[in-house]
Motif scaffolding. Structure first.
Motif, PDB file in Angstrom:
ATOM      1  N   GLU A 151       5.187  12.114  10.461  1.00 36.90           N
ATOM      2  CA  GLU A 151       4.738  10.725  10.497  1.00 36.90           C
ATOM      3  C   GLU A 151       4.489  10.176  11.891  1.00 36.90           C
ATOM      4  O   GLU A 151       3.462   9.589  12.163  1.00 36.90           O
ATOM      5  N   ASP A 375       2.146  -0.625   2.788  1.00 31.91           N
ATOM      6  CA  ASP A 375       3.438  -0.998   3.345  1.00 31.91           C
ATOM      7  C   ASP A 375       3.266  -2.017   4.457  1.00 31.91           C
ATOM      8  O   ASP A 375       2.982  -1.682   5.601  1.00 31.91           O
ATOM      9  N   GLU A 472       6.319   0.720  -1.032  1.00 32.71           N
ATOM     10  CA  GLU A 472       6.439   2.056  -0.456  1.00 32.71           C
ATOM     11  C   GLU A 472       6.039   3.074  -1.535  1.00 32.71           C
ATOM     12  O   GLU A 472       4.938   3.009  -2.034  1.00 32.71           O
TER      13      GLU A 472
HETATM   14 FE1  FEO Z   1       6.406   5.114   6.882  1.00 36.82          FE
HETATM   15 FE2  FEO Z   1       6.440   2.756   4.802  1.00 36.82          FE
HETATM   16  O1  FEO Z   1       7.316   4.073   5.595  1.00 36.82           O
END
Ligand code: FEO
Ligand code: CA
Ligand code: CA
Ligand code: CA
Length: 679
Positions: A151, A375, A472
């Motif tokens: 990520e 998100d 999420e």
């Molecule tokens: Fe990368 Fe919404 O968590």
């Protein structure tokens, strides 16, 4: 600590069609649960569905009768605050594929001092593991391909002495390239021998997708002026995928990686930003990592650094990178088993901060459906409905990406409105759709479909979608097609912004919402469980959680094929965090239902059935979920730990107050007796 604790909210719209007060929502919920249960029972009756035979469950269905034999047979583990993973008695947790694990001989072994090169990183597992999927090879449970999202990066751990800059603020190109190469997706062949999993270095399927890998653009945005850049003058290609958070998978065997907090890698110094960049929060003062600062370095190739600065400089978009950000914010499809095919950005599924992307219940002759959450505080839940109807022959195709094009490039994106009475609607984001604020349409306000996709969140504002508490992960119950989605938290929601789906002000605990499609473009919904501290008052701890299952900030969410729902947390800074590190819990929703209450939620009567399965080391979040077909190996990711891992055994903490260079890692959970996980 959550990556995005300080996330600003970018939704300036005033979409609160159901604004109400706390008191009303609290008392109302009790009324509603009864009402909703009745309504659901009626609905099932109408559809001629008896609860016992909801067995047509799509691709990875397991007969409900089989599911009924499944029980969670482990003891809830206690909360923990150590530099170690905690699992139930009789289970093991073993490190597999930490950041920096070489995928081939082009990478040097990982070095404990941060001195690996950018080239090493391009040939090694990326950083900050998140969503992932296990693709079995020939149905085996001891051989497969793991695709893992990487990520973002912890610059302090990545480099010997953290990120550096010269006196003018410029960053060293080698550091930037290493950061770019640590993002994206890692694909790695893994095999198990004598009960022990390992990464198969040099396997031909091993590879990386980074924030620089060339990808194709498909769907409504492909070839439009919006995505033309100096790199791709015809607007058909993009470089890189970024901030890949949750993941997804398709019924035809491909991997979906989802671009979440990508706006922050850019900077735009123009006086006025395009509307889409304002809405999504492109930085105007400083980018997250300063990748653009090395632009014009003598070693720069193909504007590899300049492209992160969106400020217009040329005569038109083909002479600069004003449109570079328009090539991000998508669902990206990867064929796991064909290393020669480029990844494809499927733009029809919308452009926003995608957490992940999950297929809905699959039915022959009906459209294929994907759910995705944006998100951000007060952002929305989306559903894509394919134009083509599902043909089961497409489940095992010769050309997987061609099937991807068939189902993901043409279709209609919708956004959710949650009504206070437990009903909801999917609002289509098409040029014809009427807007709420005036006598207009999305076509008049924004333009054609490409402009709607470019401005997905704005389109959702205009049609009156319900702003949620940070959507999420989502997933579908194989028992009955119910869809679940985590709403992680929203500490900015004020009392006058409450609605029944987001009913707690300054919500620091989050909730999980569930809905069932009604087949007429609508759905019925309920809150499945509210996160809370066991010590919190009833108005907060609405699911009557105890020390054994208190949790907050639900994030990862996955049903396994047996109908077990696994819930992972990314929490921080509240009473639950004081009691325990981030964790993973399990519950079997089908077992909560009774004949009277088919859409049962978690409350004082059944909360014991929600059990804590795992606790992570200090400072981490638990995310990512994959399982072998035999349910005997479970893979999860520990992201951004503070002082871990210490040994191959993930349950060991470094002794004596010593420290390690932290490494996000995939962890394999197995049972000492080689039994199935969880049951
Ligand atoms: Fe990368 Fe919404 O968590
Ligand atoms: Ca994260
Ligand atoms: Ca997440
Ligand atoms: Ca999160």
């Amino acid at each position: 600590m959550s990556e995005f604790d300080n996330e600003p909210s970018f939704n300036p719209s005033d979409n609160e069609p159901f604004a109400s007060i706390l008191e009303r929502n609290w008392s109302r919920r009790h009324v509603m649960q009864g009402g909703l249960a009745l309504a659901a029972a009626t609905l099932l009756g109408k559809l001629g569905i008896a609860r016992g035979d909801m067995q047509d469950n799509g691709a990875n269905a397991t007969p409900l009768d089989g599911m009924r034999d499944v029980q969670l047979r482990f003891d809830s583990v206690a909360g923990s605050k150590t530099d170690a993973v905690v699992v139930p008695k009789g289970y093991t947790a073993t490190i597999l594929a930490p950041w920096g694990t070489p995928l081939n001989d082009k990478a040097n072994p990982w070095k404990n001092d941060g001195s690996n090169s950018a080239q090493d990183q391009a040939n090694a597992v990326g950083m900050h593991h998140d969503g992932m999927h296990f693709f079995t090879i020939e149905g085996r449970s001891d051989d497969g391909l793991l695709l893992i999202n990487n990520e973002y990066v912890d610059q302090d751990a990545l480099h010997p002495d953290g990120p550096t800059r010269d006196a003018s603020g410029k960053r060293p190109p080698e550091e930037i390239r290493k950061e770019i190469n640590a993002h994206g997706v890692s694909a790695l062949r893994i095999t198990m021998r004598n009960g022990k999993w390992r990464v198969m270095s040099n396997d031909p399927l091993n590879r990386r997708y980074t924030s620089a890998t060339v990808m194709d653009i498909a769907g409504p945005m492909a070839g439009t002026d919006h995505v033309k850049t100096a790199f791709s003058r015809d607007g058909t290609q993009a470089r890189g995928t970024n901030n890949n958070c949750g993941n997804g998978y398709t019924p035809w065997g491909t991997y979906l990686t989802c671009e979440e907090n990508w706006p922050d890698i850019f900077i735009n110094r123009a006086e006025t930003l395009p509307a889409d960049q304002q809405r999504l929060g492109i930085p105007t003062q400083a980018s997250r990592y300063g990748w653009e600062t090395a632009a014009n370095d003598s070693s720069e190739r193909d504007d590899e650094f300049a492209r992160f600065d969106l400020t217009p400089r040329g005569n038109d978009a083909t002479e600069d990178y004003r449109n570079e950000a328009s090539t991000f914010g998508y669902i990206v499809e990867i064929d796991p088993f064909d290393v020669k095919r480029r990844a494809i950005k499927r733009t029809a599924l919308g452009r926003f901060r995608h957490e992940g992307c999950w297929p809905g219940k699959l039915e022959p002759g009906k459209p294929v459906v994907f759910y995705s959450g944006h998100d951000g505080r007060f952002e929305y839940i989306y559903k894509f409905v394919s134009e083509a109807n599902w043909d089961p022959a497409d489940a095992d195709p010769e050309d997987r990406l061609a099937v991807g094009a068939k189902y993901m490039d043409k279709g209609t994106l919708h956004v959710a409105r949650f009504n206070d009475d437990g009903t909801g609607q999917w609002l289509p984001l098409t040029p014809e759709t009427a807007t709420q604020q005036n006598d207009s349409t999305l076509g008049k306000e924004l333009g054609g479909l490409p402009e709607i996709i470019l401005n997905t969140a704005r389109a959702a504002d205009l049609v009156g979608a319900t702003p949620m508490d940070r959507p999420e992960w989502g997933n579908v119950d194989p028992a009955n097609g119910d869809v679940y989605m985590t709403l992680t938290n929203n500490d900015e929601r004020e009392v006058d912004q409450l609605n029944a789906a987001n009913p707690r002000p300054r919500n620091e605990n989050g909730q999980i919402i569930r809905w069932r499609e009604t087949g007429d473009g609508g759905f019925r919904w309920a809150i499945f469980v509210f996160g809370a501290s066991a010590k919190a008052p009833d108005t907060i701890n609405r699911s009557s959680l105890t020390q054994d299952n208190q949790f907050a900030s639900p994030d990862g969410l996955m049903f396994d094929p047996r109908g077990i729902l696994w819930i992972q947390t990314d929490n921080g800074g509240n009473a639950v965090a004081e009691a325990s590190n981030d964790q993973m819990l399990a519950v079997i929703p089908a077992l909560l239902a009774t004949d009277d209450v088919p859409l049962a939620t978690i409350d004082a009567r059944n909360q014991k059935k929600l059990k804590r399965f795992l606790v992570g080391p200090n400072d981490c979040e638990i995310t990512g979920f994959a399982m072998t077909p035999d349910h005997r190996s479970l893979f999860i990711n520990v992201q951004h730990p503070g002082n871990w891992p210490y040994a191959e055994d993930a349950t060991l903490a470094i002794p004596g107050g010593n420290t390690v260079r932290p490494r996000s890692s995939t962890v394999v959970i197995q049972r000492e007796d080689n039994g199935e996980i969880g049951v």
